[in-house]
Motif scaffolding. Structure first.
Motif, PDB file in Angstrom:
ATOM      1  N   UNK A  78       0.835  -1.204   0.000  1.00 19.10           N
ATOM      2  CA  UNK A  78       0.000   0.000   0.000  1.00 19.10           C
ATOM      3  C   UNK A  78       0.869   1.253   0.000  1.00 19.10           C
ATOM      4  N   UNK A  79       1.886   1.274   0.843  1.00 17.62           N
ATOM      5  CA  UNK A  79       2.761   2.446   0.936  1.00 17.62           C
ATOM      6  C   UNK A  79       3.541   2.642  -0.360  1.00 17.62           C
ATOM      7  N   UNK A  80       4.010   1.562  -0.941  1.00  9.17           N
ATOM      8  CA  UNK A  80       4.744   1.676  -2.207  1.00  9.17           C
ATOM      9  C   UNK A  80       3.846   2.227  -3.307  1.00  9.17           C
ATOM     10  N   UNK A  81       2.599   1.762  -3.355  1.00 14.10           N
ATOM     11  CA  UNK A  81       1.656   2.266  -4.356  1.00 14.10           C
ATOM     12  C   UNK A  81       1.365   3.742  -4.140  1.00 14.10           C
ATOM     13  N   UNK A  82       1.209   4.126  -2.872  1.00 14.16           N
ATOM     14  CA  UNK A  82       0.950   5.528  -2.557  1.00 14.16           C
ATOM     15  C   UNK A  82       2.120   6.402  -3.006  1.00 14.16           C
ATOM     16  N   UNK A  83       3.311   5.955  -2.751  1.00 15.91           N
ATOM     17  CA  UNK A  83       4.507   6.727  -3.135  1.00 15.91           C
ATOM     18  C   UNK A  83       4.585   6.890  -4.650  1.00 15.91           C
ATOM     19  N   UNK A  84       4.342   5.827  -5.379  1.00 11.80           N
ATOM     20  CA  UNK A  84       4.374   5.902  -6.844  1.00 11.80           C
ATOM     21  C   UNK A  84       3.323   6.868  -7.367  1.00 11.80           C
ATOM     22  N   UNK A  85       2.195   6.956  -6.658  1.00 18.59           N
ATOM     23  CA  UNK A  85       1.096   7.816  -7.106  1.00 18.59           C
ATOM     24  C   UNK A  85       1.309   9.281  -6.752  1.00 18.59           C
ATOM     25  N   UNK A  86       2.323   9.580  -5.933  1.00 18.35           N
ATOM     26  CA  UNK A  86       2.608  10.969  -5.614  1.00 18.35           C
ATOM     27  C   UNK A  86       2.299  11.386  -4.196  1.00 18.35           C
ATOM     28  N   UNK A  87       1.889  10.446  -3.346  1.00 19.23           N
ATOM     29  CA  UNK A  87       1.682  10.768  -1.937  1.00 19.23           C
ATOM     30  C   UNK A  87       3.026  11.100  -1.308  1.00 19.23           C
ATOM     31  N   UNK A  88       3.057  12.166  -0.503  1.00 17.26           N
ATOM     32  CA  UNK A  88       4.326  12.605   0.086  1.00 17.26           C
ATOM     33  C   UNK A  88       4.318  12.597   1.617  1.00 17.26           C
ATOM     34  N   UNK A  89       3.146  12.448   2.222  1.00 15.98           N
ATOM     35  CA  UNK A  89       3.063  12.452   3.690  1.00 15.98           C
ATOM     36  C   UNK A  89       2.047  11.405   4.126  1.00 15.98           C
ATOM     37  N   UNK A  90       2.433  10.600   5.133  1.00 20.47           N
ATOM     38  CA  UNK A  90       1.533   9.584   5.662  1.00 20.47           C
ATOM     39  C   UNK A  90       1.489   9.708   7.179  1.00 20.47           C
ATOM     40  N   UNK A  91       0.284   9.755   7.711  1.00 23.35           N
ATOM     41  CA  UNK A  91       0.055   9.722   9.154  1.00 23.35           C
ATOM     42  C   UNK A  91      -0.564   8.370   9.476  1.00 23.35           C
ATOM     43  N   UNK A  92       0.100   7.627  10.350  1.00 20.89           N
ATOM     44  CA  UNK A  92      -0.308   6.254  10.651  1.00 20.89           C
ATOM     45  C   UNK A  92      -1.140   6.205  11.930  1.00 20.89           C
ATOM     46  N   UNK A  93      -2.271   5.532  11.882  1.00 22.66           N
ATOM     47  CA  UNK A  93      -3.001   5.194  13.102  1.00 22.66           C
ATOM     48  C   UNK A  93      -2.337   3.952  13.683  1.00 22.66           C
ATOM     49  N   UNK A  94      -1.549   4.148  14.736  1.00 31.59           N
ATOM     50  CA  UNK A  94      -0.788   3.063  15.325  1.00 31.59           C
ATOM     51  C   UNK A  94      -1.349   2.743  16.708  1.00 31.59           C
ATOM     52  N   UNK A  95      -0.493   2.396  17.646  1.00 32.24           N
ATOM     53  CA  UNK A  95      -0.944   1.965  18.968  1.00 32.24           C
ATOM     54  C   UNK A  95       0.093   2.307  20.028  1.00 32.24           C
ATOM     55  N   UNK A  96      -0.377   2.676  21.211  1.00 27.35           N
ATOM     56  CA  UNK A  96       0.508   2.886  22.334  1.00 27.35           C
ATOM     57  C   UNK A  96       1.259   1.636  22.728  1.00 27.35           C
ATOM     58  N   UNK A  97       0.762   0.476  22.312  1.00 24.65           N
ATOM     59  CA  UNK A  97       1.462  -0.769  22.609  1.00 24.65           C
ATOM     60  C   UNK A  97       2.781  -0.874  21.856  1.00 24.65           C
ATOM     61  N   UNK A  98       2.951  -0.094  20.791  1.00 29.65           N
ATOM     62  CA  UNK A  98       4.260  -0.029  20.136  1.00 29.65           C
ATOM     63  C   UNK A  98       5.245   0.706  21.040  1.00 29.65           C
ATOM     64  N   UNK A  99       4.785   1.779  21.656  1.00 30.56           N
ATOM     65  CA  UNK A  99       5.636   2.544  22.559  1.00 30.56           C
ATOM     66  C   UNK A  99       6.135   1.680  23.706  1.00 30.56           C
ATOM     67  N   UNK A 100       5.245   0.860  24.265  1.00 27.09           N
ATOM     68  CA  UNK A 100       5.606   0.027  25.413  1.00 27.09           C
ATOM     69  C   UNK A 100       6.346  -1.243  25.024  1.00 27.09           C
ATOM     70  N   UNK A 101       6.391  -1.560  23.722  1.00 20.72           N
ATOM     71  CA  UNK A 101       7.096  -2.746  23.260  1.00 20.72           C
ATOM     72  C   UNK A 101       6.250  -3.995  23.185  1.00 20.72           C
ATOM     73  N   UNK A 102       4.952  -3.900  23.512  1.00 23.64           N
ATOM     74  CA  UNK A 102       4.089  -5.075  23.442  1.00 23.64           C
ATOM     75  C   UNK A 102       3.742  -5.446  22.004  1.00 23.64           C
TER      76      UNK A 102
END
Length: 298
Positions: A78-102
């Motif tokens: 998805x990200x590769x396709x977006x880049x090829x299409x001209x997208x230059x900025x991506x904001x990801x809906x992630x999780x606080x569990x990444x911050x804690x390492x879970x």
């Protein structure tokens, strides 16, 4: 400026769409069912599915920024396709569990795919969604005025979905957020029992908290279906964050198995949306008032 919002009909995505429209941005909303999406006036709904990257060509056309709902299995495509299409900025809906390492398997791969793309990126990492309580407790509150759970004293900082959306919208609209990962929580640590009390105050009728065994709670949530059934084992400590079964002899406390749970002694300040927006984070009491009608009997 044309911004694509994926997950546009979800709890966060809908609010991101609303904030972007209020700011005067051009908004394109990705949905599997454009004709039933019920999006605000001025939003262009486009058909597509993040699990099928080949379905996204029309959605990407003319877009320079994107809010990305996390689908780890196809994130790189998805990200590769977006880049090829001209997208230059991506904001990801992630999780606080990444911050804690879970979280190493659900949201982290999406973050890495975006970081390694060379595009501008921002990660928005919410902790426990306040909306989870509507999914878990709403049916029994509406039907019986009761919440059944084994852990009345477990506590965390539930975050309002509108705070998450406000941070994401600013990262999409403004410069200065590239390379940042924003972990977001609510402003107050609240036990499950106190959360139920605040919901009762918002709806204007008593709600009883009935303490049940873990097994009984799991059966109740499984019968309920939907989010409750899908997440019962994790929320009740039968499996860890990655979905692995927890050894019944494991002596670790639930908060080590479930990063969305803690005890009321861990009262250190937690990061909220205020650090990004400059506006005090919304309280759980406000969230309960915003959703009071959804807890009322059908």
């Amino acid at each position: 400026m044309e911004i694509l919002v994926t997950g546009a009909t979800g709890n966060v995505g809908r609010n991101v769409v609303r904030r972007l429209i209020e700011a005067g941005a051009g908004v394109r909303a990705l949905t599997r069912s454009p004709h039933t999406a019920e999006l605000p006036e001025g939003v262009r709904a486009v058909a597509g599915d993040l699990t099928r990257p080949d379905s996204l060509a029309d959605a990407f056309e003319g877009v320079d920024r994107m809010f990305l709902f996390p689908v780890a299995e196809t994130a790189r495509e998805v990200v590769a396709s977006a880049r090829r299409a001209g997208v230059r900025r991506i904001v990801v809906l992630s999780s606080g569990a990444v911050t804690t390492g879970f979280d190493t398997v659900f949201h982290l791969p999406v973050e890495r795919a975006v970081e390694e793309s060379g595009l501008d990126w921002t990660h928005v990492r919410p902790g426990e969604f306040a909306m989870n309580k509507l999914a878990l407790w709403g049916p029994s509150i509406r039907a019986e005025g009761v919440v059944r759970d084994p852990n009345p004293d477990l506590a965390w900082y539930p975050v309002h979905e509108r705070d998450i959306a406000d941070v994401a919208a600013l990262a999409l609209l403004e410069d200065g957020h590239h390379g940042r990962a924003y972990t977001l929580n609510g402003p107050e640590m609240l036990s499950y029992r106190r959360q139920v009390e605040l919901i009762a105050e918002a709806v204007g009728r008593p709600i009883r908290f009935e303490v049940v065994s873990r097994d009984e709670a799991r059966e109740n949530y499984r019968r309920q279906g939907g989010f409750a059934a899908a997440n019962a084992d994790f929320l009740l400590g039968f499996e860890d964050y990655s979905g692995g079964a927890v050894d019944e002899t494991d002596s670790r406390p639930l908060e080590e198995l479930n990063p969305a749970a803690d005890d009321t002694t861990a009262a250190d300040p937690m990061p909220t949306a205020e650090a990004v927006t400059g506006v005090p984070a919304r309280t759980f009491a406000q969230w309960a008032r915003d959703h009071a009608h959804e807890f009322l009997p059908d």
